[in-house]
Design a protein around this motif. Structure first.
Motif, PDB file in Angstrom:
ATOM      1  N   SER A 104       2.514  -8.708   9.062  1.00 37.86           N
ATOM      2  CA  SER A 104       1.321  -8.614   8.241  1.00 37.86           C
ATOM      3  C   SER A 104       0.133  -8.287   9.130  1.00 37.86           C
ATOM      4  O   SER A 104       0.040  -8.763  10.267  1.00 37.86           O
ATOM      5  CB  SER A 104       1.115  -9.951   7.519  1.00 37.86           C
ATOM      6  OG  SER A 104       0.063  -9.832   6.615  1.00 37.86           O
ATOM      7  N   TYR A 105      -0.756  -7.413   8.641  1.00 38.02           N
ATOM      8  CA  TYR A 105      -1.934  -7.059   9.426  1.00 38.02           C
ATOM      9  C   TYR A 105      -3.119  -6.942   8.491  1.00 38.02           C
ATOM     10  O   TYR A 105      -3.056  -6.257   7.460  1.00 38.02           O
ATOM     11  CB  TYR A 105      -1.698  -5.732  10.154  1.00 38.02           C
ATOM     12  CG  TYR A 105      -2.808  -5.347  11.078  1.00 38.02           C
ATOM     13  CD1 TYR A 105      -2.935  -5.940  12.346  1.00 38.02           C
ATOM     14  CD2 TYR A 105      -3.760  -4.402  10.699  1.00 38.02           C
ATOM     15  CE1 TYR A 105      -3.972  -5.607  13.186  1.00 38.02           C
ATOM     16  CE2 TYR A 105      -4.803  -4.053  11.546  1.00 38.02           C
ATOM     17  CZ  TYR A 105      -4.908  -4.652  12.782  1.00 38.02           C
ATOM     18  OH  TYR A 105      -5.935  -4.320  13.623  1.00 38.02           O
ATOM     19  N   GLU A 106      -4.190  -7.599   8.836  1.00 38.73           N
ATOM     20  CA  GLU A 106      -5.409  -7.627   8.014  1.00 38.73           C
ATOM     21  C   GLU A 106      -5.088  -8.015   6.566  1.00 38.73           C
ATOM     22  O   GLU A 106      -5.732  -7.536   5.627  1.00 38.73           O
ATOM     23  CB  GLU A 106      -6.131  -6.273   8.058  1.00 38.73           C
ATOM     24  CG  GLU A 106      -6.723  -5.978   9.419  1.00 38.73           C
ATOM     25  CD  GLU A 106      -7.522  -4.670   9.455  1.00 38.73           C
ATOM     26  OE1 GLU A 106      -7.730  -4.096   8.370  1.00 38.73           O
ATOM     27  OE2 GLU A 106      -7.925  -4.262  10.546  1.00 38.73           O
ATOM     28  N   GLY A 107      -4.089  -8.852   6.415  1.00 38.89           N
ATOM     29  CA  GLY A 107      -3.724  -9.326   5.068  1.00 38.89           C
ATOM     30  C   GLY A 107      -2.828  -8.371   4.303  1.00 38.89           C
ATOM     31  O   GLY A 107      -2.543  -8.582   3.132  1.00 38.89           O
ATOM     32  N   PHE A 108      -2.408  -7.290   4.939  1.00 38.07           N
ATOM     33  CA  PHE A 108      -1.524  -6.348   4.240  1.00 38.07           C
ATOM     34  C   PHE A 108      -0.142  -6.374   4.860  1.00 38.07           C
ATOM     35  O   PHE A 108       0.010  -6.608   6.058  1.00 38.07           O
ATOM     36  CB  PHE A 108      -2.105  -4.929   4.343  1.00 38.07           C
ATOM     37  CG  PHE A 108      -3.457  -4.809   3.711  1.00 38.07           C
ATOM     38  CD1 PHE A 108      -3.590  -4.798   2.333  1.00 38.07           C
ATOM     39  CD2 PHE A 108      -4.597  -4.721   4.501  1.00 38.07           C
ATOM     40  CE1 PHE A 108      -4.846  -4.688   1.751  1.00 38.07           C
ATOM     41  CE2 PHE A 108      -5.846  -4.619   3.917  1.00 38.07           C
ATOM     42  CZ  PHE A 108      -5.977  -4.605   2.547  1.00 38.07           C
ATOM     43  N   ARG A 109       0.848  -6.094   4.042  1.00 36.09           N
ATOM     44  CA  ARG A 109       2.215  -6.003   4.539  1.00 36.09           C
ATOM     45  C   ARG A 109       2.977  -5.006   3.683  1.00 36.09           C
ATOM     46  O   ARG A 109       2.533  -4.643   2.584  1.00 36.09           O
ATOM     47  CB  ARG A 109       2.888  -7.379   4.497  1.00 36.09           C
ATOM     48  CG  ARG A 109       3.004  -7.918   3.088  1.00 36.09           C
ATOM     49  CD  ARG A 109       3.293  -9.408   3.044  1.00 36.09           C
ATOM     50  NE  ARG A 109       3.053  -9.912   1.694  1.00 36.09           N
ATOM     51  CZ  ARG A 109       3.964  -9.847   0.711  1.00 36.09           C
ATOM     52  NH1 ARG A 109       5.172  -9.367   0.936  1.00 36.09           N
ATOM     53  NH2 ARG A 109       3.675 -10.304  -0.491  1.00 36.09           N
ATOM     54  N   ILE A 110       4.106  -4.558   4.204  1.00 38.96           N
ATOM     55  CA  ILE A 110       4.959  -3.675   3.399  1.00 38.96           C
ATOM     56  C   ILE A 110       5.867  -4.550   2.566  1.00 38.96           C
ATOM     57  O   ILE A 110       6.572  -5.404   3.099  1.00 38.96           O
ATOM     58  CB  ILE A 110       5.781  -2.750   4.310  1.00 38.96           C
ATOM     59  CG1 ILE A 110       4.844  -1.836   5.101  1.00 38.96           C
ATOM     60  CG2 ILE A 110       6.764  -1.925   3.492  1.00 38.96           C
ATOM     61  CD1 ILE A 110       5.533  -0.924   6.072  1.00 38.96           C
ATOM     62  N   ALA A 111       5.813  -4.357   1.253  1.00 39.74           N
ATOM     63  CA  ALA A 111       6.590  -5.202   0.350  1.00 39.74           C
ATOM     64  C   ALA A 111       8.074  -5.053   0.653  1.00 39.74           C
ATOM     65  O   ALA A 111       8.586  -3.931   0.722  1.00 39.74           O
ATOM     66  CB  ALA A 111       6.312  -4.803  -1.095  1.00 39.74           C
ATOM     67  N   PRO A 112       8.759  -6.145   0.868  1.00 35.11           N
ATOM     68  CA  PRO A 112      10.183  -6.057   1.180  1.00 35.11           C
ATOM     69  C   PRO A 112      10.999  -5.705  -0.054  1.00 35.11           C
ATOM     70  O   PRO A 112      10.484  -5.650  -1.178  1.00 35.11           O
ATOM     71  CB  PRO A 112      10.508  -7.451   1.695  1.00 35.11           C
ATOM     72  CG  PRO A 112       9.515  -8.337   1.053  1.00 35.11           C
ATOM     73  CD  PRO A 112       8.278  -7.527   0.849  1.00 35.11           C
ATOM     74  N   LYS A 113      12.251  -5.521   0.186  1.00 36.38           N
ATOM     75  CA  LYS A 113      13.162  -5.156  -0.887  1.00 36.38           C
ATOM     76  C   LYS A 113      13.205  -6.240  -1.956  1.00 36.38           C
ATOM     77  O   LYS A 113      13.183  -7.419  -1.641  1.00 36.38           O
ATOM     78  CB  LYS A 113      14.570  -4.981  -0.294  1.00 36.38           C
ATOM     79  CG  LYS A 113      15.387  -3.949  -1.017  1.00 36.38           C
ATOM     80  CD  LYS A 113      16.697  -3.727  -0.317  1.00 36.38           C
ATOM     81  CE  LYS A 113      17.629  -3.093  -1.334  1.00 36.38           C
ATOM     82  NZ  LYS A 113      18.982  -3.051  -0.850  1.00 36.38           N
ATOM     83  N   GLY A 114      13.213  -5.810  -3.212  1.00 34.36           N
ATOM     84  CA  GLY A 114      13.286  -6.784  -4.292  1.00 34.36           C
ATOM     85  C   GLY A 114      11.943  -7.071  -4.906  1.00 34.36           C
ATOM     86  O   GLY A 114      11.861  -7.489  -6.056  1.00 34.36           O
TER      87      GLY A 114
END
Lengths: 362, 182
Positions: A104-114
């Protein structure tokens, strides 16, 4: 000349197979990479476990991404990390390398599978911010567009510096002229002598844009390999350009046909609804046709390559046999894909010109 | 599924970049190429048309030439024929004229000869008459020196006159007979 080109394609394509295969064996696809390592020893691994991994590989390749994976070198993977541009309570600009591995960076992340927005950048609550990141497809779009600009402007320069009435076009000009004139003549035929010149540049741009990006999509190594024309956003924008050039420049007769068709009074409202619906369906059909064709082509090619990896655990003979067959089929599909790339670009342009022509009738 | 949901970011970039590409190419790219090629094809069409025209013209010229040659041949034949005809005509006319002229000349000459002959005869006669008168004068002068002779002569004349009343004998004859008698 044609035969030579075909031979070159035949010679080069088998190398693309392994390249795609290497590409396919990306890290982060641990479940997929596993059978490759085990293949020598663990033949008893059940195939059901690998099936979702294969589909993941395929969907990863036809989908968009925040990084451009280039190749694996031993355990290391080389990827181009692309800039992420987000707007949520102010602009955020950072490299996608910071989000690698689900961080996570600056409160953002890549949504995982599912999750709902699987594979996209989401904020802490799982909502999408305004996201205009330079993704793989966007970078491919930029490179393809630059290439298109260079090709066409160089061709235009040749015509500016030469008297076309005296010199026969050479090199790039000779290569581009038939393509451009094919679309130009198609526009003349479908739109009419009167004002086809207004629309011909758009049709030429659309045709060459689609053709070039289709071709780039087939090339499996870096500058190509993105599935831009197999992305619905891309084809939707192209179709909307056609939609607006049809519906914003239609003649009085065209709008009359839609809103006040020549039918008995009680049918008029029904016909108007149908006509409006048909005008709206046209761009949708354009979108879906191009998108689905290019997507299907990519999936087919990837499947052919993946067969080799699925077969890896069944032993040498089967692996060898199936590899041979899938390379043969891969070559066939690659050549077929070249044809489809052209046909789809042609169909898109032709339908666009016909729609425009219908709206230009007096 | 996110495959069939268009992504906002890509939509944005696609509109922007495709729009820019379209603008640039529509302004500086395709019109240059298409107008150049269009003008070239117009030029080729024009050249073809001209070539066709020139060919037709050439064909017409060849035809005309052939016609001209044929006409010339006909003319030549006609002239030759005419020349031969007029030559014959001239010769014939010349002959005719020559013969007419010759005839006339002959006639003329004959007439003149005749006239001159007559003149000569008349002259001779006149001379002879004069001579005979002179001779007679001389004879008479000789003879009429004597009276009796004058008388006998007168008598004889008187006789003779009476005879010549009946016979009408010409003077010459009487004269000659007179001479003979004398």
């Amino acid at each position: 000349m044609k035969r030579l080109a075909l031979i070159i394609v035949m010679l080069v394509l088998p190398f693309f197979g392994p390249a795609l295969a290497q590409d396919a064996a990306a890290p982060g696809q641990a479940a997929y990479a596993a059978p490759e390592h085990q293949s020598a020893a663990a033949v008893e691994t059940r195939p059901e476990e690998q099936q979702p991994a294969i589909s993941d590989v395929i969907f990863e390749h036809i989908g968009d991404a925040y990084e451009w994976h280039l190749l694996n070198w031993g355990d290391k993977s080389l990827a181009l990390h692309l800039p992420v541009i987000l707007y949520k309570d102010g602009w955020h600009l950072f490299s996608s390398a910071r989000l690698e591995g689900g961080e996570s960076y600056e409160g953002f992340r890549i949504a995982p599978k599912g999750e709902k927005h699987e594979g996209k950048i989401v904020d802490a609550e799982g909502n999408r911010p305004f996201d205009i990141s330079i993704t793989k497809n966007v970078l491919s779009l930029i490179m393809g567009s630059l290439l298109l600009l260079v090709l066409v402007l160089l061709t235009a320069r040749w015509y500016r510096t030469h008297d076309a009435g005296k010199d026969a076009p050479k090199g790039l000009a000779a290569c581009m002229e038939p393509l451009v004139m094919m679309v130009h003549d198609m526009a003349r035929e479908n739109i009419g002598e009167k004002d086809f010149r207004r629309y011909s540049p758009y049709l030429c741009t659309a045709f060459l844009f689609i053709l070039l990006n289709n071709f780039l999509g087939i090339v499996p190594i870096f500058p190509g390999g993105a599935n831009l024309t197999g992305n619905i956003a891309c084809t939707l924008v192209l179709a909307l350009f056609t939609f607006f050039s049809v519906n914003l420049t239609g003649t009085k007769h065209y709008y009359e046909e839609i809103f006040n068709p020549d039918v008995p009074g009680f049918l008029k409202p029904i016909m108007a609804v149908i006509e409006v619906f048909s005008a709206l369906v046209k761009p949708i059909s354009l979108t879906i046709r191009l998108f689905a064709n290019m997507l299907a082509g990519h999936i087919q090619l990837l499947c052919m390559v993946c067969i080799i990896f699925i077969m890896a655990k069944y032993g040498g003979v089967l692996l060898g046999g199936m590899s041979f067959i899938s390379v043969l089929f891969g070559i066939f599909l690659d050549v077929l894909e070249l044809l489809i790339s052209f046909i789809q670009a042609y169909i898109f342009t032709m339908l666009s010109s016909i729609y425009i022509g219908l709206a230009r009738q007096d | 599924m996110n495959l069939i949901t268009p992504d906002g970011g890509l939509l944005f970039w696609m509109v922007l970049i495709f729009g820019i590409v379209l603008f640039i190419l529509a302004k500086w790219g395709f019109p240059v190429i298409t107008s150049a090629v269009d003008s070239r094809s117009a030029r080729i069409e024009e050249s073809l048309r001209q070539a066709e025209q020139a060919r037709a013209q050439l064909e017409g010229l060849a035809k005309e030439q052939e016609e001209m040659i044929a006409r010339t041949h006909a003319e030549q034949a006609r002239i030759l024929k005419e020349a031969a005809h007029s030559r014959d005509e001239i010769i014939r006319a010349a002959r005719e004229e020559a013969s007419v002229q010759t005839y006339e000349m002959l006639e003329h000459a004959r007439e003149r000869i005749e006239r001159e002959k007559q003149d000569a005869i008349r002259e001779v006669r006149r001379e002879m008459a004069l001579l005979s008168v002179q001779v007679a004068e001389k004879v008479l002068r000789d003879r009429l020196g004597h009276e009796d002779e004058q008388l006998s002569l007168a008598r004889r004349y008187a006789d003779e006159l009476s005879v010549s009343d009946k016979a009408g004998a010409p003077a010459d004859a009487s004269e000659s007979s007179a001479k003979v008698q004398s």
